[in-house]
Design a protein around this motif. Structure first.
Motif, short mmCIF file in Angstrom:
data_model
loop_
_atom_site.label_atom_id
_atom_site.label_comp_id
_atom_site.label_asym_id
_atom_site.label_seq_id
_atom_site.Cartn_x
_atom_site.Cartn_y
_atom_site.Cartn_z
N VAL A 272 0.85 -1.20 0.00
CA VAL A 272 0.00 0.00 0.00
C VAL A 272 0.88 1.25 0.00
O VAL A 272 0.66 2.20 -0.75
CB VAL A 272 -0.93 0.01 1.24
N ILE A 273 1.92 1.20 0.82
CA ILE A 273 2.81 2.36 0.93
C ILE A 273 3.56 2.59 -0.38
O ILE A 273 3.62 3.70 -0.91
CB ILE A 273 3.78 2.16 2.11
N THR A 274 4.10 1.50 -0.94
CA THR A 274 4.83 1.63 -2.19
C THR A 274 3.92 2.14 -3.30
O THR A 274 4.31 2.97 -4.12
CB THR A 274 5.42 0.27 -2.62
N PHE A 275 2.70 1.62 -3.29
CA PHE A 275 1.76 2.03 -4.33
C PHE A 275 1.46 3.52 -4.22
O PHE A 275 1.43 4.23 -5.22
CB PHE A 275 0.48 1.21 -4.21
N SER A 276 1.30 4.00 -3.00
CA SER A 276 1.00 5.43 -2.87
C SER A 276 2.20 6.27 -3.30
O SER A 276 2.04 7.39 -3.78
CB SER A 276 0.55 5.77 -1.45
N MET A 277 3.40 5.67 -3.16
CA MET A 277 4.58 6.40 -3.66
C MET A 277 4.52 6.48 -5.18
O MET A 277 4.87 7.51 -5.77
CB MET A 277 5.84 5.67 -3.23
N ILE A 278 4.10 5.38 -5.81
CA ILE A 278 4.00 5.38 -7.27
C ILE A 278 3.01 6.44 -7.72
O ILE A 278 3.28 7.24 -8.61
CB ILE A 278 3.55 3.99 -7.78
N VAL A 279 1.86 6.49 -7.04
CA VAL A 279 0.83 7.44 -7.44
C VAL A 279 1.32 8.87 -7.27
O VAL A 279 1.04 9.75 -8.08
CB VAL A 279 -0.46 7.20 -6.60
N GLN A 280 2.09 9.08 -6.21
CA GLN A 280 2.60 10.43 -5.92
C GLN A 280 3.77 10.82 -6.82
O GLN A 280 4.18 11.96 -6.83
CB GLN A 280 3.08 10.52 -4.47
N HIS A 281 4.32 9.83 -7.54
CA HIS A 281 5.51 10.11 -8.35
C HIS A 281 5.21 11.18 -9.39
O HIS A 281 4.21 11.11 -10.09
CB HIS A 281 5.94 8.80 -9.03
N PRO A 282 6.08 12.19 -9.49
CA PRO A 282 5.79 13.31 -10.38
C PRO A 282 5.54 12.89 -11.82
O PRO A 282 4.70 13.47 -12.52
CB PRO A 282 7.05 14.19 -10.28
N GLU A 283 6.23 11.86 -12.31
CA GLU A 283 6.07 11.46 -13.71
C GLU A 283 4.66 10.95 -13.97
O GLU A 283 4.13 11.09 -15.06
CB GLU A 283 7.08 10.38 -14.08
N ILE A 284 4.08 10.32 -12.96
CA ILE A 284 2.73 9.78 -13.13
C ILE A 284 1.70 10.84 -12.79
O ILE A 284 0.71 11.03 -13.47
CB ILE A 284 2.55 8.52 -12.26
N LYS A 285 1.98 11.58 -11.77
CA LYS A 285 1.06 12.60 -11.30
C LYS A 285 0.85 13.67 -12.37
O LYS A 285 -0.27 14.13 -12.59
CB LYS A 285 1.61 13.25 -10.03
N GLY A 286 1.94 14.02 -13.05
CA GLY A 286 1.86 15.09 -14.03
C GLY A 286 1.15 14.67 -15.31
O GLY A 286 0.61 15.48 -16.04
N ASP A 287 1.15 13.36 -15.57
CA ASP A 287 0.65 12.87 -16.85
C ASP A 287 -0.84 12.56 -16.76
O ASP A 287 -1.26 11.44 -16.60
CB ASP A 287 1.45 11.61 -17.22
N GLU A 288 -1.66 13.61 -16.93
CA GLU A 288 -3.10 13.46 -16.71
C GLU A 288 -3.77 12.61 -17.79
O GLU A 288 -4.76 11.94 -17.54
CB GLU A 288 -3.77 14.84 -16.67
N ASN A 289 -3.24 12.66 -19.01
CA ASN A 289 -3.96 12.06 -20.12
C ASN A 289 -3.69 10.56 -20.31
O ASN A 289 -4.46 9.89 -20.98
CB ASN A 289 -3.63 12.78 -21.42
N SER A 290 -2.59 10.10 -19.78
CA SER A 290 -2.24 8.70 -20.05
C SER A 290 -3.20 7.76 -19.34
O SER A 290 -3.93 8.13 -18.43
CB SER A 290 -0.83 8.41 -19.58
N GLY A 291 -3.21 6.52 -19.80
CA GLY A 291 -4.07 5.52 -19.19
C GLY A 291 -3.62 5.11 -17.81
O GLY A 291 -4.33 4.41 -17.10
N ILE A 292 -2.42 5.55 -17.45
CA ILE A 292 -1.87 5.12 -16.16
C ILE A 292 -2.77 5.54 -15.01
O ILE A 292 -2.99 4.79 -14.08
CB ILE A 292 -0.44 5.69 -15.98
N LYS A 293 -3.34 6.71 -15.12
CA LYS A 293 -4.20 7.21 -14.05
C LYS A 293 -5.35 6.24 -13.77
O LYS A 293 -5.63 5.89 -12.63
CB LYS A 293 -4.76 8.57 -14.46
N ASN A 294 -6.00 5.79 -14.88
CA ASN A 294 -7.09 4.83 -14.72
C ASN A 294 -6.61 3.55 -14.07
O ASN A 294 -7.27 2.97 -13.23
CB ASN A 294 -7.70 4.50 -16.08
N LEU A 295 -5.44 3.13 -14.54
CA LEU A 295 -4.90 1.88 -14.02
C LEU A 295 -4.64 1.99 -12.51
O LEU A 295 -4.92 1.06 -11.76
CB LEU A 295 -3.58 1.52 -14.72
N THR A 296 -4.13 3.15 -12.11
CA THR A 296 -3.82 3.28 -10.68
C THR A 296 -5.10 3.26 -9.84
O THR A 296 -5.11 2.72 -8.74
CB THR A 296 -3.05 4.58 -10.38
#
Lengths: 633, 157
Positions: A272-296
């Protein structure tokens, strides 16, 4: 040495043995309550003792297997109607004593203690035998020869070793003439042969076919078994028995070591902790349009579910605890000659395993009290116009994040006069009108406050209700008594569902994050400095007609003083533990979330005001505030 | 079988010491206590502890206390730098991190090469050290891990 203690075989043995003893107990209690015929009890007990005998012999615990063997003998006689109990109640009491003995023995083995002496058990067994009528023994001694062919379940390997274990075990019951392949002990190749052609055993015994088959019931790895009185093959037989055995070996439950479950929960927590780090990661956080957001988002749902399932693995139903209570009631009511009917409901309610261990003793204490002090003797009941048979209601139910367990009897109730008299004697109150009804019952939780004049076998041993209250409080629970004269007494216990997870409010004190358990918070509010009354350096605050102490967390944990900071307003949180209340002074309130409680390393000095710690999503450590000890200050 | 294995395992670690430095002095710690060596990570301050207990850290989900070896040895504090590291040890099943200036190497020190400390030595050192070893003209103080890491109140039990 540590490694040896954790021998998985040993652990499996212990947990199975405990289960068997529990089932035995349940069977005897069912018999007592006429839910089941003596015949059924005999064959069930026979099966259970037999299994326990086999496994304890295999583990080398010969004392245990010997006792089981003797018990088995008794039930063989009962089943075959060679003997029947003279007095059923006495027979059951003796059986329960035997169960206690086994429990004790297994407990000793588990704790690597020297086992209790067998002298006791001889007495029990002799008495058991005495309580049986002897019938004429005229069973034919003609021996039959059986040819048995076994096939093992696939994928477990070491068929030769398993065959060897079976042969060793069978030797205890029957005469083994031959087995094939015969070199199972030292020839590894024989495993392949058994896999292909099966394992053949030839035995000679006076037993009936069904009884011989029963001997094999306890070997878990047998896929199918074929039994013939001649060597000829019979297709019909094979099918019949393979069906039968398949039913026997399907089991929906497996035993898992609790340490493994804890480890799993830990790992999920880390995930859970690692996952929240991934979500908070700037590369993912900044990328609003990619499918990654849905996946997370999807992933976080999965993880939450996983966490819930893992937590639920620690949960056990209360049924076996209630079973024990019932057993104690049955035993006591027979001995004290106070017939009692037990009404149990909600035994399927689940509770954390650790919590169950903690509440069992208090519950036993309350139940004992109920029969000993509560329920009147038969004649007394009749005089009062009550039914001859007393009633005890044991109930459990879920209520939000709590489990409520109640134990109620329809006995004589708690004598208020006696409590008042005793309280006056002890100078706890100055007059009878001094105390409300609720507070009055609370008095009996005080140490040394027992209203029972004489001691009996079951009470008056110096252990009072104070111990009960303490152990319930230790796990964050509460206990309440209601009682009225000649109607009965009711104990209600509220306990949190699990110790491991609580709802908490994250607060900031001097730049450090602390967690305040949500269930102790009454309200949060802002105030100005002018609202504080400071008398002799003790700051107080007046709120809704009451005056509260102010607890400055900054001062307690660090060297600061929050009130000396110049602020427009200050933040206060009114907390309570049910008895005392106080206002905690904090710098900021951050958020509210579920937290997983971790204990602090044992080598640290105990910190007053802190009960443990937790990991936040960022990996940061936060302390959990201990409201009880904060209020003590 | 299990016993044999752990016996063997213990044998291969016998006489091995992890050497760490504080200022110019070498210290040795028995390798059997050492779990791993990690870089410095955020330490959470814990109130009401001995001064040398710097706080607790989150080591992959485990909460472990860390102590500062310098302060434990009553030496002046020094700022942590990139060479500062934490030796994670396991003593009687307790995990404890020891903050040291830096670790240098793992060496074998046979029993014969260890000499006891003189009785007159300062009291604190007598408790913390098992002896002193001379290895290629380098003097190494061998740490008694249990008394070094455990708070005094526990050793009193």
């Amino acid at each position: 040495m540590n490694e040896i203690q954790k021998d998985p075989m040993f652990e499996i043995f212990i947990s199975e043995a405990k289960e068997i003893v529990n089932s035995l107990e349940r069977t005897f209690i069912d018999l007592k309550e006429n839910n089941i015929s003596l015949d059924a009890v005999a064959s069930e007990a026979l099966r259970l003792f037999h299994t326990l005998k086999g496994s304890s012999a295999m583990m080398g615990f010969n004392d245990l297997s010997e006792v089981c063997h003797k018990a088995e003998d008794i039930f063989v006689c009962v089943r075959d109607r060679k003997m029947i109990p003279k007095d059923l109640d006495e027979f059951i009491l003796n059986m329960l004593r035997l169960v206690d003995f086994l429990n004790c023995q297994i407990g000793c083995l588990e704790g690597f203690e020297k086992s209790v002496s067998n002298d006791n058990i001889e007495d029990i067994l002799t008495e058991l035998n005495k309580s049986l009528h002897e019938f004429v023994d005229n069973v034919s001694k003609k021996e039959t020869r059986y040819y048995i062919k076994l096939f093992f379940e696939e994928g477990w390997e070491m068929e030769n070793l398993r065959a060897f274990l079976i042969v060793q075990n069978l030797k205890n019951y029957v005469k083994i003439l031959e087995y094939q392949p015969s070199d199972i002990e030292n020839n590894m190749q024989s495993a392949e042969k058994i896999k292909k052609d099966g394992f053949l055993i030839v035995i000679e015994t006076p037993m009936k076919k069904e009884d011989v088959l029963k001997l094999f019931e306890n070997f878990a790895w047998i896929k199918n078994i074929k039994l013939n009185e001649t060597l000829e093959k019979s297709v019909q037989d094979k099918e019949e028995y393979s069906n039968q055995s398949n039913i026997n070996y399907t089991n929906k439950l497996i035993n898992v070591n609790i340490e493994k479950v804890d480890k799993l929960i830990d790992l999920i927590g880390e995930m859970v902790i690692t996952f929240s780090m991934i979500v908070q990661h700037p590369e993912i956080k900044g990328d609003e349009n990619s499918g990654i957001k849905n996946l997370t988002i999807q992933m976080s749902k999965l993880i939450r579910e996983l966490q819930e399932v893992a937590m639920s693995m620690r949960m056990l139903p209360l049924s076996s605890t209630f079973q024990r209570l019932k057993r104690i009631i049955v035993e006591m009511s027979t001995k004290l000659q106070k017939p009692v009917e037990v009404h149990i409901s909600g035994e399927e309610t689940e509770l954390d395993k650790v919590l169950i261990e903690h509440i069992t003793d208090p519950l036993i204490h309350i139940v004992r009290n109920a029969i000993d002090h509560g329920i009147e003797s038969q004649s007394e009941r009749l005089q009062k116009g009550k039914s001859k048979v007393g009633n005890i209601y044991i109930n459990a139910k879920n209520s939000g994040s709590e489990v409520i367990i109640s134990i109620q009897d329809d006995g004589k109730g708690i004598d208020k006069e006696k409590i008042i008299k005793k309280a006056l004697e002890k100078e706890l109150i100055s007059s009878a009108d001094d105390i409300s009804e609720n507070d009055l019952f609370d008095l009996i939780f005080l140490p040394g406050f027992s209203t029972k004049e004489e001691t009996t076998e079951y009470s008056g041993r110096g252990v009072g209700l104070d111990v009960v209250k303490n152990s319930i409080q230790k796990i964050g629970g509460k206990i309440v008594i209601e009682s009225s004269k000649d109607v009965g007494t009711k104990f209600t216990i509220k306990i949190p569902l699990t110790l491991a997870i609580i709802d908490g409010m994250l607060i900031d004190v001097n730049g450090n994050i602390f967690v305040l358990p949500l269930n102790s918070i009454v309200e949060t509010f802002r105030f100005e400095k002018t609202q504080i009354i400071s008398e002799n350096g003790v700051p107080l605050i007046y709120r809704r007609g009451l005056c509260f102490n102010i607890v400055d967390l900054n001062r307690i944990f660090f060297t600061g003083n929050m009130l000396s900071k110049i602020k427009q307003y200050y933040l206060g949180i009114l907390v309570t533990n049910g008895e005392k209340s106080a206002v905690l002074l904090v710098d900021n309130m951050i958020s509210q979330q579920q937290i997983v409680i971790k204990t602090l390393p044992a080598i640290l000095k105990k910190i007053k005001g802190i009960s443990g710690c937790t990991l936040l999503g960022s990996g940061q450590i936060a302390f959990i505030l201990d409201v009880d000890s904060l209020l003590e200050r | 079988m299990v016993e044999n294995f752990s016996q063997e395992f213990e044998d291969t670690m016998k006489d091995m010491y992890l050497i760490f430095k504080i200022d110019e002095q070498n210290y040795g710690i028995e390798i059997k206590y050492v779990i791993e060596i990690i870089g410095l990570m955020p330490i959470t301050y814990v109130p009401n502890q001995e001064e040398y207990v710097k706080g607790i850290i989150n080591l992959r989900g485990k909460i472990i206390p860390v102590i500062d070896a310098r302060m434990r040895l009553l030496k002046p504090q020094k700022e942590y730098n990139e060479r500062t590291c934490v030796i994670v040890t396991s003593i009687n099943q307790f995990l404890v991190g020891i903050i040291v200036d830096h670790v240098s190497e793992v060496v074998v020190i046979e029993k014969e090469k260890i000499s006891p400390l003189p009785q007159t030595y300062e009291k604190i050192e007598e408790r913390f050290f098992k002896g002193v070893a001379n290895l290629n003209d380098k003097l190494i103080l061998l740490v008694d891990c249990e008394t070094f890491v455990m708070p005094d109140r526990l050793t009193a039990f």
